[in-house]
Scaffold this active site. Structure first.
Site, mmCIF file in Angstrom:
data_model
loop_
_atom_site.group_PDB
_atom_site.id
_atom_site.type_symbol
_atom_site.label_atom_id
_atom_site.label_comp_id
_atom_site.label_asym_id
_atom_site.label_seq_id
_atom_site.Cartn_x
_atom_site.Cartn_y
_atom_site.Cartn_z
ATOM 1 N N GLU A 17 0.820 -1.210 0.000
ATOM 2 C CA GLU A 17 0.000 0.000 0.000
ATOM 3 C C GLU A 17 0.860 1.269 0.000
ATOM 4 O O GLU A 17 0.483 2.283 -0.593
ATOM 5 C CB GLU A 17 -0.907 0.041 1.250
ATOM 6 C CG GLU A 17 -1.994 -1.010 1.281
ATOM 7 C CD GLU A 17 -1.530 -2.311 1.942
ATOM 8 O OE1 GLU A 17 -0.316 -2.585 1.989
ATOM 9 O OE2 GLU A 17 -2.399 -3.065 2.403
ATOM 10 N N GLY A 461 23.836 -6.402 -22.621
ATOM 11 C CA GLY A 461 22.931 -7.548 -22.691
ATOM 12 C C GLY A 461 21.496 -7.215 -23.000
ATOM 13 O O GLY A 461 20.975 -7.591 -24.029
ATOM 14 N N CYS A 545 10.298 -2.238 -4.620
ATOM 15 C CA CYS A 545 10.358 -3.457 -3.830
ATOM 16 C C CYS A 545 10.903 -4.589 -4.687
ATOM 17 O O CYS A 545 10.766 -4.562 -5.907
ATOM 18 C CB CYS A 545 8.964 -3.843 -3.359
ATOM 19 S SG CYS A 545 8.189 -2.585 -2.357
ATOM 20 N N HIS A 723 21.611 5.345 -17.067
ATOM 21 C CA HIS A 723 20.603 5.750 -16.094
ATOM 22 C C HIS A 723 19.978 7.092 -16.429
ATOM 23 O O HIS A 723 19.114 7.566 -15.712
ATOM 24 C CB HIS A 723 21.183 5.761 -14.676
ATOM 25 C CG HIS A 723 21.115 4.403 -14.064
ATOM 26 N ND1 HIS A 723 22.011 3.419 -14.409
ATOM 27 C CD2 HIS A 723 20.237 3.841 -13.204
ATOM 28 C CE1 HIS A 723 21.694 2.317 -13.747
ATOM 29 N NE2 HIS A 723 20.624 2.541 -13.026
HETATM 30 N N1 GLN Z 1 23.043 -8.448 -18.664
HETATM 31 C C1 GLN Z 1 22.263 -7.666 -17.752
HETATM 32 C C2 GLN Z 1 21.510 -6.591 -18.531
HETATM 33 O O1 GLN Z 1 22.028 -6.109 -19.474
HETATM 34 C C3 GLN Z 1 23.116 -7.008 -16.698
HETATM 35 C C4 GLN Z 1 22.274 -6.261 -15.691
HETATM 36 C C5 GLN Z 1 23.039 -5.682 -14.502
HETATM 37 O O2 GLN Z 1 24.191 -5.402 -14.552
HETATM 38 N N2 GLN Z 1 22.380 -5.467 -13.418
HETATM 39 O O3 GLN Z 1 20.409 -6.204 -18.192
#
Ligand code: GLN
Ligand code: ZN
Length: 790
Positions: A17, A461, A545, A723
């Site tokens: 919640e 990846g 979470c 990011h």
């Molecule tokens: N191979 C993963 C990806 O590319 C690596 C993720 C990570 O480093 N947390 O999403």
């Protein structure tokens, strides 16, 4: 009488919640008043649950809309000016503050946590809370920072509980832990322990804590809990010697108030004497992580005014407590100190475990019978306290039931796979050693893979998890899409991702991970030895979470996990496609792990499962395999004297998983968002062929670590911060590459983003990767030109 107590309760709510309310408030879907009401309702419920469980002393101020360290910063007025301006709410009073004018507004607090869109303020830094997967907000303290009591959250929540007839023990982050976890506003300012922890500010800070304690006493509090988990760390002498001074000041500030000093996450070691001698009324010891502390404390002598709180129920894991063993410890303490000076508690706050096992109706009943979540742990605490206070006869039935359940747990055939245990026992040193040295392998691989001479390009990846992909998975989970249809759609997605990478000109391709929701759960679901909860959510940070898998038994791989996807991707291109796997340490670190065998042993079992997968990938013609270990650094023990042991088995497990391949098969690894400087030896010991590593946010500062060490393998320092939605210009990435070329041997450098791209959108990813490839081509040309000019 022996008392039952708790250090902190999960705040997220049974149905998450808190997450829902906070996110709705951020999106403008509910009002401030609605949000505050949601908070009040959660606090009320959690206090009542704890009272019903039979606790004698219940915590308050363990609730937070975001993070308890951030709350503490706001309470003592440690709010950098930039967040006070421009929000328009800093002095508006808000709902939480009773102090006209000085109170920190909720929106200011959220701005510190998340940044602001309007005027583009970046959030404060966030980092891991000790060795947990919980992240706290790092307070930022200016040189000469002044503090003032700028919030009355602890007092207001104490009063709220009073209105329910519950006299709580408010929880505060202790002043030394607060300073240790903070960082100076400008690097290089102020002295101190923890990367320049602003210890010099202690004298400014203590009066504010003192004032807060007085207010709490004034409101009727009898106890206040001060959390000082840093006492379980290696502390510089100056920090150690600040403790008596600080606690004398606090004890003097509110003489009638009793102080409960909470330590957790480890044995206090050389800090035990120091802690026992502080002028406090109770000291909490984590006897799960540091079981030897009790006897040492009793042998040394516990000062007569001091009670001991015994953390005998594991607050970091989900297994039922061995009540007999726990009770034995508590009885020993009660015999030595008298029952009135003993409390029973979880080892640490229950923030780190899911709330209630009763919700897990779909979980296999046998597995369920082994587990205890927060509510069940409180029941255990109460049983232990009652057994110690009233005698074992008073809890005989519970003890008998517990002993029977634990016996069933120990001997369950589902947890023991003799072939796996045999295989681990039969391991030889050469199993975790590649047959040919790195330099020779590099030559063989360059030829085998047909890579450009300089600066090959690749990605980490994952490609974007689009809304379409998510919808597809949801449909499949609901049964609206057959597995065949779902998998066909994923293959189309893989084809698209391969085509895109070909078009962009990348050298080593990936399949994009569209089939994975999570890099640990995806593998855990395919391995024997794991169970999954429906509601086992644990707060990771803010409203985020996670639902960690539960590793309950020996691990085995019934069949190949990734080979079909990767070979499909490889069939669509002549360029090498990477096999993409999560490493054994990371799988372990992000799960709840059995505690009946050493972690090294669990990790070896995981490593063997991955080793088989790697062998299968290689046999299917895959020439490059990436084994991700983003949690390698955070799994390091808190104490330095335990590092070597960890590094030995953790690196052995990585090599055990990877050493199965031929010299010309390339092993890559990826790590991100951690402090690498003090683990370079360990990274070398992985003996990977290529290390792809996050670096762009620090503008390649990370390369300093590599310079000193003559890193033998190839390195791909990330040139693009995934990011941020920002698409960096070509020249910016080229400049980062030139920096790398200046430091590292040019034949060992790779070009790649910082991390996986799954959280980004194609609108950003496509141009960013295109520019990354162009930047690589540019610097390659410069290198060729230099050669020609020589
Ligand atoms: N191979 C993963 C990806 O590319 C690596 C993720 C990570 O480093 N947390 O999403
Ligand atoms: Zn990463």
């Amino acid at each position: 009488m022996v008392k039952a107590t708790n250090l902190g309760f999960p705040r997220i709510g049974l149905q998450r919640e808190l997450k829902r309310a906070v996110e709705a408030y951020w999106d403008g879907r509910i009002s401030r008043a609605d949000l505050e009401e949601a908070g009040r309702e959660l606090r009320r419920r959690h206090w009542l649950v704890q009272r019903e469980a039979g606790l004698d002393i219940i915590p308050s101020n363990d609730f937070s809309f975001y993070d308890q360290v951030l709350d503490m910063a706001c309470t003592v007025g440690a709010v950098p000016d930039r967040y006070r301006l421009g929000i328009g709410g800093a002095d508006s009073g808000g709902g939480t503050g009773g102090d006209a004018g000085g109170s920190i507004d909720l929106d200011v607090m959220f701005a510190m946590a998340r940044g602001t869109a309007g005027n583009g303020l970046a959030p404060l830094e966030m980092t891991k809370w000790f060795d947990t997967n919980y992240h706290y907000i790092v307070p930022e303290l200016a040189p000469g920072q002044r503090f003032s009591l700028a919030g009355d959250k602890p007092v207001a929540e104490f009063r709220e509980a009073q209105d329910l007839g519950i006299t709580t023990r408010p929880v505060l982050v202790g002043p030394l832990t607060f300073l240790w976890l903070s960082k100076p506003a400008q690097a290089g300012q102020a002295g101190g322990g923890h990367e320049g922890a602003p210890l010099a500010l202690l004298d400014n800070l203590l009066p504010v804590y003192g004032e807060l304690l007085q207010r709490l006493a004034g409101a009727g509090a009898q106890w206040v809990q001060l959390d000082e988990p840093i006492l379980a760390l290696d502390l510089p002498q100056e920090v150690r010697s600040a403790f008596p001074r600080a606690y004398e000041a606090l004890a003097g500030a509110a003489p009638g108030l009793k102080l409960f000093l909470a330590t957790y996450f480890g044995d206090l070691g050389e800090n035990l004497d120091l802690a026992l001698d502080l002028p406090v009324d109770a000291l909490h010891l984590d006897l799960v992580r540091g079981p030897g502390q009790l006897d040492r404390a009793l042998a040394r002598g516990v000062p007569s005014q001091l009670s001991l709180s015994l953390g005998v129920v594991d607050g970091r894991n989900v297994w039922r407590t061995d009540l007999d063993r726990a009770l034995t410890q508590v009885e020993r303490a009660a015999a030595a100190l008298g029952p009135d000076r003993v409390l029973v508690a979880p080892s640490c706050s229950l923030l780190h475990v899911p709330m209630d096992l009763a919700l897990e109706e779909d979980l296999d009943p046998e597995i369920r019978s082994w587990l205890a979540f927060a509510q069940q742990k409180l029941e255990e605490v109460v049983i232990i306290a009652r057994g110690a206070g009233q005698g074992r006869a008073a809890v005989a039935a519970q003890l008998a039931e517990n002993a029977a359940a634990l016996e069933a747990f120990r001997s369950s055939p589902r947890r023991h796979l003799p072939q796996v245990q045999e295989r681990v026992k039969a391991l030889r040193p050469e199993d975790s050693r590649r047959t040919v040295p790195l330099a020779e392998r590099r030559r063989a691989q360059r030829e085998h893979l047909g890579l450009p001479r300089h600066l090959p390009t690749t990605t980490i990846g994952s490609f974007p998890q689009t809304p379409e992909l998510r919808a597809l998975r949801a449909q499949w989970r609901r049964g609206e899409l057959s597995t065949a249809e779902y998998e066909a759609a994923l293959r189309v997605e893989i084809d698209r991702v391969i085509q895109l990478q070909e078009m962009l000109g990348l050298d080593v391709l990936v399949h994009g991970e569209p089939e994975r929701n999570d890099m640990v759960e995806y593998f855990a679901e395919q391995l024997q030895g794991f169970a999954f909860t429906g509601h086992g959510w644990v707060q990771s940070y803010g409203s985020r979470c996670v639902k960690p898998p539960i590793l309950y038994g020996d691990v085995a791989r019934p069949k190949a996990m990734t080979v079909d996807w990767i070979t499909h991707a490889q069939s669509r291109t002549a360029k090498p496609v990477k096999g993409m796997l999560t490493g054994p340490v990371t799988i372990m670190q992000w799960s709840f792990v059995r505690d009946d065998v050493p972690r090294a042993e669990v990790c070896r079992q995981l490593a063997l499962a991955i080793r088989d997968e790697i062998a299968d990938l290689e046999a299917a013609g895959i020439r490059v395999i990436q084994l991700d270990e983003p949690a390698f650094r955070e799994a390091m023990p808190l104490r330095r004297d335990q590092w070597d042991e960890y590094v030995d088995w953790a690196t052995e497990c990585f090599r055990l998983a990877t050493a199965v391949v031929a010299p010309e098969t390339q092993i890559q690894t990826h790590m991100c968002y951690s402090e690498f400087n003090n683990i370079m030896d360990a990274i070398i010991a992985l003996d990977a062929d290529v290390l792809l590593i996050e670096a762009s946010r620090s503008k390649m500062e990370l390369l300093d670590a590599f310079q000193g060490f003559k890193y033998p393998a190839d390195v791909g320092p990330g040139v693009y911060d995934i990011h941020s939605p920002r698409v960096p210009p070509v020249e910016e990435m080229a400049e980062l590459l030139r920096k790398a070329v200046a430091v590292l041997p040019v034949g060992q450098i790779w070009v790649n983003p910082d991390c996986g791209l799954k959280t980004r959108r194609y609108e950003e990813v496509q141009p960013a990767l295109r520019r990354m490839v162009v930047a690589a081509q540019m610097v390659r040309a410069e290198l060729a030109g230099e050669k020609a000019g020589d």
